[in-house]
Design an enzyme around this catalytic site. Structure first.
Site, short mmCIF file in Angstrom:
data_model
loop_
_atom_site.label_atom_id
_atom_site.label_comp_id
_atom_site.label_asym_id
_atom_site.label_seq_id
_atom_site.Cartn_x
_atom_site.Cartn_y
_atom_site.Cartn_z
CE1 TYR A 42 -3.64 -2.27 0.01
CE2 TYR A 42 -4.23 -1.48 2.20
CZ TYR A 42 -4.62 -2.40 1.18
OH TYR A 42 -5.65 -3.11 0.84
N GLY A 43 2.00 1.24 0.45
CA GLY A 43 2.93 2.47 0.61
C GLY A 43 3.20 3.11 -0.77
CB CYS A 73 -2.18 -0.64 6.76
SG CYS A 73 -1.22 0.25 5.57
CG ASN A 74 2.10 2.74 10.46
OD1 ASN A 74 2.11 3.48 11.39
ND2 ASN A 74 2.26 1.23 10.53
CB THR A 75 0.31 3.41 3.82
OG1 THR A 75 2.04 3.27 3.90
CG2 THR A 75 -0.17 4.13 2.63
CB CYS A 181 5.59 -0.53 7.98
SG CYS A 181 5.21 -1.97 6.97
#
Length: 260
Positions: A42-43, A73-75, A181
C-alpha cells in the site's frame, strides 16, 4: 453487549502484529482479518487507489456486520482513515500510526529512527506529527521495498537490505527505533543485527489494543462471555503459510480466499 466481529485489514500479513496483541487484550471477541496481499504494498499507492481498495474491503466487512474496524496499516491510516470515518459513519475505526508521540514523551533526548514506507513518510499526517512533536535527534527513514520482502517471506534478502539502508547514517547514535509499518515488528532481530547494538523498539500494538478495548466498553459493544475466533480472508491464498508463521494463536481459525 454485542457479539458482532471486529474487522482488521492490512496490505497483507503485517497487521498480524496488531492482531496478536489485540487478541491478548480481548480474547473473547471474534475477528475478521482481511489480508490484501495481492495489492501489497500500500505504501506506494495513491490516495485514490487506496480509497478504491478500502471500499472493497469494507463491502466484505459489512457482510459480516462488523462493529469496529482496525486499520492495521500505517499508510492506509494516514491516507484514508478520515475518508472511512465519514463514509462509514456508523462503524467505529481505530488506526495505527508511527509512535512519534510516544518517542517524544518518553525518549525526547535520545536519538530516534523512524522506519516507515514511502507512503507513510510522505503523508500529511506524519509531517504533522513530526512538527507537533518536534525532536532534534530524529531521522525519518523511507524503507522502500522492505514490507514486500517481509510479505513474501524473503528473509534471506533482508540482512543485506538493512545494512545498505542503515549505511547512510551513524548507526552508533541510534537509541530508539519506531516501527512505522506493521510488517516491521517481525524483523526486530534483523534490525538489531544490522544496527550492531540493542535499541528500544516502539510500535503501536499496545496503544491500538487499549483504544479498541476502551471504545468497545464506552459504546457497550463488548462481546458476552464466550470464546472468540478468528476468520481470515485472503486475497492471495498462498500467504497461509506466512500467516501461520507469525500468528500467535493456539486455537484453530478459519481461512478462506476472497479472490482479487
Amino acid at each position: 453487549m454485542n457479539n458482532n466481529p471486529i474487522g482488521i485489514f492490512d496490505s497483507g500479513i503485517g497487521g498480524i502484529s496488531i492482531l496478536n496483541k489485540v487478541l491478548k487484550y480481548l480474547p473473547n471477541e471474534d475477528y475478521i482479518y482481511y489480508a490484501d496481499s495481492i495489492h501489497n504494498p500500500y505504501g506506494n499507492k495513491s490516495k485514490e487507489e487506496l480509497i478504491q481498495l478500502v471500499d472493497g474491503i469494507m463491502k466484505k466487512f459489512m457482510l459480516y456486520q462488523v462493529k469496529l474496524v482496525i486499520v492495521a496499516c500505517n499508510t492506509a491510516t494516514t491516507q484514508v482513515i478520515s475518508y472511512l470515518r465519514k463514509r462509514y459513519y456508523n462503524i467505529l475505526f481505530v488506526g495505527v500510526e508511527p509512535a512519534i508521540k510516544v518517542a517524544y514523551d518518553y525518549h525526547r533526548n535520545k536519538n530516534v529512527l523512524i522506519m516507515a514506507t514511502p507512503g507513510t513518510i510522505q503523508s500529511k499526517r506524519l509531517l504533522e506529527l513530526n512538527q507537533i512533536y518536534s525532536q532534534e535527534k530524529r531521522v525519518l527513514l523511507s524503507c522502500d521495498g522492505l514490507a514486500e520482502l517481509i510479505e513474501n517471506d524473503n528473509m534471506e534478502a533482508i540482512p543485506s537490505y538493512l545494512i545498505s539502508l542503515f549505511s547512510q547514517f551513524d548507526k552508533e547514535k541510534i537509541d530508539v527505533v519506531v516501527l512505522g509499518c506493521t510488517h516491521y515488528p517481525f524483523i526486530k532481530k534483523e534490525i538489531v543485527e544490522a544496527i550492531g547494538h540493542s535499541v528500544i523498539f516502539l510500535d503501536p500494538s499496545v496503544g491500538v489494543s487499549l483504544r479498541v478495548k476502551h471504545l468497545l466498553k464506552e459504546n457497550d459493544l463488548e462481546a458476552e462471555g464466550k470464546e472468540g475466533k478468528v476468520t481470515f480472508l485472503l486475497t492471495d491464498p498462498s500467504k497461509e503459510s506466512v500467516i501461520s508463521k507469525y500468528l500467535d494463536l493456539e486455537d484453530s481459525y478459519v481461512l478462506s480466499s476472497v479472490g482479487e
